[in-house]
Design a protein around this motif. Structure first.
Motif, PDB file in Angstrom:
ATOM      1  N   LYS A 291       1.182  18.450  -0.106  1.00 33.17           N
ATOM      2  CA  LYS A 291       1.294  19.609  -1.000  1.00 33.17           C
ATOM      3  C   LYS A 291      -0.108  19.902  -1.552  1.00 33.17           C
ATOM      4  N   ASP A 292      -0.263  19.958  -2.855  1.00 37.56           N
ATOM      5  CA  ASP A 292      -1.574  20.292  -3.411  1.00 37.56           C
ATOM      6  C   ASP A 292      -2.425  19.062  -3.719  1.00 37.56           C
ATOM      7  N   THR A 293      -1.925  17.893  -3.398  1.00 37.83           N
ATOM      8  CA  THR A 293      -2.687  16.679  -3.700  1.00 37.83           C
ATOM      9  C   THR A 293      -3.627  16.331  -2.546  1.00 37.83           C
ATOM     10  N   LEU A 294      -4.888  16.139  -2.898  1.00 35.27           N
ATOM     11  CA  LEU A 294      -5.895  15.791  -1.894  1.00 35.27           C
ATOM     12  C   LEU A 294      -6.084  14.284  -1.857  1.00 35.27           C
ATOM     13  N   VAL A 295      -6.257  13.757  -0.654  1.00 36.84           N
ATOM     14  CA  VAL A 295      -6.464  12.311  -0.508  1.00 36.84           C
ATOM     15  C   VAL A 295      -7.772  12.057   0.231  1.00 36.84           C
ATOM     16  N   PHE A 296      -8.677  11.366  -0.433  1.00 35.81           N
ATOM     17  CA  PHE A 296      -9.915  10.930   0.188  1.00 35.81           C
ATOM     18  C   PHE A 296      -9.855   9.419   0.323  1.00 35.81           C
ATOM     19  N   ALA A 297      -9.692   8.917   1.565  1.00 27.88           N
ATOM     20  CA  ALA A 297      -9.763   7.476   1.750  1.00 27.88           C
ATOM     21  C   ALA A 297     -11.203   7.162   2.119  1.00 27.88           C
ATOM     22  N   LEU A 298     -11.928   6.623   1.146  1.00 36.18           N
ATOM     23  CA  LEU A 298     -13.368   6.405   1.284  1.00 36.18           C
ATOM     24  C   LEU A 298     -13.640   5.037   1.890  1.00 36.18           C
ATOM     25  N   PRO A 299     -14.775   4.877   2.535  1.00 37.69           N
ATOM     26  CA  PRO A 299     -15.124   3.566   3.079  1.00 37.69           C
ATOM     27  C   PRO A 299     -15.229   2.535   1.948  1.00 37.69           C
ATOM     28  N   GLY A 300     -14.965   1.281   2.271  1.00 36.55           N
ATOM     29  CA  GLY A 300     -15.043   0.225   1.264  1.00 36.55           C
ATOM     30  C   GLY A 300     -16.453  -0.160   0.881  1.00 36.55           C
TER      31      GLY A 300
ATOM     32  N   THR B 157       0.837  -1.200   0.000  1.00 35.13           N
ATOM     33  CA  THR B 157       0.000   0.000   0.000  1.00 35.13           C
ATOM     34  C   THR B 157       0.873   1.252   0.000  1.00 35.13           C
ATOM     35  N   GLN B 158       1.900   1.217   0.849  1.00 36.18           N
ATOM     36  CA  GLN B 158       2.801   2.351   0.969  1.00 36.18           C
ATOM     37  C   GLN B 158       3.522   2.646  -0.347  1.00 36.18           C
ATOM     38  N   LYS B 159       3.976   1.582  -0.986  1.00 36.53           N
ATOM     39  CA  LYS B 159       4.713   1.716  -2.237  1.00 36.53           C
ATOM     40  C   LYS B 159       3.798   2.242  -3.352  1.00 36.53           C
ATOM     41  N   ALA B 160       2.629   1.660  -3.432  1.00 37.41           N
ATOM     42  CA  ALA B 160       1.686   2.100  -4.470  1.00 37.41           C
ATOM     43  C   ALA B 160       1.347   3.577  -4.282  1.00 37.41           C
ATOM     44  N   LEU B 161       1.111   3.963  -3.035  1.00 39.61           N
ATOM     45  CA  LEU B 161       0.719   5.351  -2.766  1.00 39.61           C
ATOM     46  C   LEU B 161       1.809   6.346  -3.131  1.00 39.61           C
ATOM     47  N   LYS B 162       3.051   5.938  -2.979  1.00 34.66           N
ATOM     48  CA  LYS B 162       4.155   6.847  -3.290  1.00 34.66           C
ATOM     49  C   LYS B 162       4.045   7.372  -4.722  1.00 34.66           C
ATOM     50  N   THR B 163       3.908   6.455  -5.651  1.00 33.69           N
ATOM     51  CA  THR B 163       3.771   6.827  -7.060  1.00 33.69           C
ATOM     52  C   THR B 163       2.477   7.600  -7.299  1.00 33.69           C
TER      53      THR B 163
ATOM     54  N   LEU C 271      -0.559   6.162   4.328  1.00 29.74           N
ATOM     55  CA  LEU C 271      -0.662   7.572   3.937  1.00 29.74           C
ATOM     56  C   LEU C 271       0.255   8.436   4.792  1.00 29.74           C
ATOM     57  N   LEU C 272       0.204   8.226   6.090  1.00 27.06           N
ATOM     58  CA  LEU C 272       1.040   9.022   6.994  1.00 27.06           C
ATOM     59  C   LEU C 272       2.514   8.783   6.698  1.00 27.06           C
TER      60      LEU C 272
ATOM     61  N   ASN D 233       3.759   8.228   3.945  1.00 29.85           N
ATOM     62  CA  ASN D 233       4.088   8.931   2.701  1.00 29.85           C
ATOM     63  C   ASN D 233       4.022  10.446   2.854  1.00 29.85           C
ATOM     64  N   GLY D 234       3.896  10.902   4.088  1.00 23.71           N
ATOM     65  CA  GLY D 234       3.924  12.348   4.305  1.00 23.71           C
ATOM     66  C   GLY D 234       2.594  13.036   4.062  1.00 23.71           C
ATOM     67  N   VAL D 235       1.516  12.263   4.005  1.00 21.51           N
ATOM     68  CA  VAL D 235       0.193  12.885   3.860  1.00 21.51           C
ATOM     69  C   VAL D 235      -0.239  13.412   5.224  1.00 21.51           C
ATOM     70  N   GLU D 236      -0.654  14.666   5.258  1.00 17.02           N
ATOM     71  CA  GLU D 236      -1.121  15.259   6.506  1.00 17.02           C
ATOM     72  C   GLU D 236      -2.583  14.903   6.726  1.00 17.02           C
ATOM     73  N   GLU D 237      -2.886  14.378   7.893  1.00 15.56           N
ATOM     74  CA  GLU D 237      -4.277  14.048   8.224  1.00 15.56           C
ATOM     75  C   GLU D 237      -5.042  15.324   8.525  1.00 15.56           C
ATOM     76  N   LEU D 238      -6.138  15.541   7.820  1.00 14.14           N
ATOM     77  CA  LEU D 238      -6.955  16.734   8.086  1.00 14.14           C
ATOM     78  C   LEU D 238      -8.208  16.372   8.861  1.00 14.14           C
ATOM     79  N   PHE D 239      -8.740  15.190   8.634  1.00 14.29           N
ATOM     80  CA  PHE D 239      -9.704  14.602   9.558  1.00 14.29           C
ATOM     81  C   PHE D 239      -9.812  13.114   9.305  1.00 14.29           C
ATOM     82  N   TYR D 240     -10.330  12.422  10.295  1.00  8.78           N
ATOM     83  CA  TYR D 240     -10.537  10.973  10.181  1.00  8.78           C
ATOM     84  C   TYR D 240     -11.813  10.632  10.921  1.00  8.78           C
ATOM     85  N   LYS D 241     -12.762  10.093  10.244  1.00  7.65           N
ATOM     86  CA  LYS D 241     -14.074   9.694  10.763  1.00  7.65           C
ATOM     87  C   LYS D 241     -15.010  10.891  10.916  1.00  7.65           C
TER      88      LYS D 241
END
Lengths: 390, 390
Positions: free
Chosen positions: A281-290, A223-229, A255-256, A258-266
């Motif tokens: 940076k300017d990339t937004l990450v939405f980890a959505l429920p499965g 997961t970590q490796k995939a997210l990097k790219t 995510l963490l 890979n240096g992604v800043e958590e803005l909220f969780y749950k």
């Protein structure tokens, strides 16, 4: 855990970065202008006939000699005399000293001369140069939405390119050992992967035509490796699954790392509680429920406005409409509810099958009803907010 | 010349032919199903845990030995004993004789044994096989619109292809000697060609992504020859210009010479009067007025519903909404008016610049107001029909 309102504030604040890009006008449909456009030419660019008929100099006279013909696209330096008219067609250049066009239905033709039966007012049926717009005038202010008519107007002014707010590049990462590709055999314990194609379709409805899908097993390293790219190459990353508190939900950790800043969780909502939102940076990450229905709900509530924000829209959210409830609703959860519903001109019916794993009610719904977390009961005929979905 | 109502009846009757095509589900967004879909598998396909927690056999007991672990995607033939529980995650296979899952938040873990602090009811947190849908049950009836949620639901059932009503193949033929391509220099008397890119954009809004554009000079032979090929290769042909009564309007003659049957010519409306509608076998021909605003108006009023009819939609027309007028309107023309307008939640304002050649008001309009030919006057605050446009 935060409230829906707070989550929306955070996603809105983080998604307001825009990137400007020049595109050919035929690629600009549904985009928002990032520049004010000025007219490079007047429209019409010359005095045009608005009718099929005859151009002449207005006077007391009714009878004219026809001295020529001007089709749309033609040009002539002819100077008409008082007793002369010229045959002219819609859109054609009106000779310099002619001031009026009579429509052909009001004219009797006799060889090379005409008799005007019903004389129009002076200046009738002549479109003046710049009647629509003058050279250098503002065509569209910045932040105008580009519609088919806007494209037509830009085109008629000879404009080939415009600066728009760029659509973000979006990727989808699907996680889950239980997921099997469509077309393959399903062994016991497995299910078909469906969120990626559903999210791709949802993205298409807001003009994001191409979305690359990545798949990864439930394992931290992978997961970590995939997210990097993925984080390097995209402006918005949607992750499906792996974000609840289960021992095998590696997404947040990856995510963490890979240096992604958590803005909220749950978020205090149902469905759709286990969602992570962050940025790098300017990339937004939405980890959505499965769960498919949760995933699509949170797409409409959080991802949709964030992407429209990036695209420069001022109205980023799904439009809100108000309808009367067809039944009572109880909300004992203390959570904000997003309920699959069918609305008509006046009323809204909450559908059966609201479980977060269930997509069938979503597939026939045309709206989501919002019940705020602090509302415990609503009665039949009460007014409720509905978000229309496509 | 016919009334708008009659013209709409004729276009509706001629456009009801549908062609069925099998497409991968990822290409089916916005299409209408041409078949009833039955579930190839049950959903869920096995008993699933709805929580991260522990599966066990419900009894008076509170203490259990944890004998294994089941992640989503795993499968196990284990038969639990009364005093045994198994660690289980959301979406995972629930062992055959387990009947209940307790969420992990309600459990105290002590090495390999657990104590359930708050025991759930029997059968809690277990999604039964087929809870959403059973094998062979109807997933969607024929004529269902395929939304992102519908694509998700089809995908989770492992369905890869569906039969839909095929989108028609559309071509645009542009006529007019006065027209110059964008990017080239405009000489006196000429204007930039803008209708093709505008109509392409309007077609995109209803899912017709690719439209070939043909250009022809105002000359009978060339028009006739171009139309021969175009009619053979397309389901819907839009022609821009060349259809008024001017001596240089060859389109109608060229259509008739190609065996196109005239179904109507000229409609009692403003703008958009000079329009020809015909058909040759299953191919529909809309010869639209050359004036941009007339052309786009008639696209929305006639072409849009015809294409949606072909695509199997039951609601083919633009939706109609009702708003109150912000001003009085007079209609002395005896024609049905389609007026560019801006509507909000309650009211509608008619925009300046309604001339058929003008696109600027269209570009900022969000709706078309319809005033029927037999209505001479409407007053401020009267209710009027508005067609929202995109």
């Amino acid at each position: 855990m935060i409230e829906v309102k707070k989550a929306l504030e955070i996603t809105a604040a983080s998604s307001s970065i825009t990137v400007v890009k020049k595109v050919p006008i035929e690629k600009a449909l549904g985009c928002v202008l990032a520049e004010t456009i000025y007219a490079p030419i007047a429209m019409p660019p010359f005095r045009q006939s608005a009718m099929d008929g005859f151009a002449f100099i207005h006077s007391e006279r009714h009878q004219f000699d026809v001295v020529g013909i001007l089709q749309a696209g033609d040009h002539s330096d002819i100077k008409l005399k008082e007793n002369q008219a010229i045959r002219i067609f819609t859109g054609a250049y009106v000779p310099k000293n002619a001031d009026t066009v009579v429509m052909q239905e009001d004219v009797m033709v006799n060889g090379d001369s005409i008799l005007i039966a019903k004389k129009p007012d002076q200046f009738a049926n002549v479109r003046n140069k710049g009647e629509q717009i003058n050279e250098e005038d503002v065509v569209f202010e910045a932040n105008t939405l580009i519609t088919p008519a806007a494209i037509g107007f830009l085109a008629c002014l000879g404009i080939t390119e415009v600066s728009i707010y760029k659509k973000p590049k979006v990727a989808i990462l699907v996680t889950g050992n239980e997921l099997v590709e469509r077309g393959k055999k399903l062994s016991e314990g497995k299910i078909y992967e469906s969120n990626s194609v559903m999210l791709q379709a949802a993205l298409q409805t807001i003009g994001i035509k191409k979305t690359k899908v990545y798949t990864v097993k439930d394992n931290l390293k992978a997961t970590q490796k995939a997210l990097k790219t993925i984080l390097q190459k995209n402006d918005v990353v949607l992750i499906s699954g792996g974000i609840s508190v289960g021992d095998y939900d590696f997404v947040k950790e990856a995510l963490l790392a890979n240096g992604v800043e958590e803005l909220f969780y749950k978020i205090n909502q149902k469905p759709g509680k286990p969602m992570f939102f962050g940025s790098k940076k300017d990339t937004l990450v939405f980890a959505l429920p499965g769960n498919p229905a949760s995933s699509l709900t949170n797409f409409y509530i959080y991802v949709y406005p964030a992407i429209r924000n990036r695209m420069g829209f001022s109205d980023t959210h799904l439009p809100k409409i108000v309808r009367k409830l067809n039944t009572d609703i109880e909300n004992k959860t203390g959570k904000t509810l997003f309920l699959k519903a069918l609305y008509d001109e006046t009323h809204v019916t909450i559908l059966e099958g609201q479980a977060s794993s269930m997509l069938n009610s979503f597939a026939i719904a045309n709206g989501l009803v919002i019940i705020d977390h602090d509302v415990q009961k609503m009665n039949k005929e009460d007014q409720v907010t509905v978000l229309p979905i496509g």
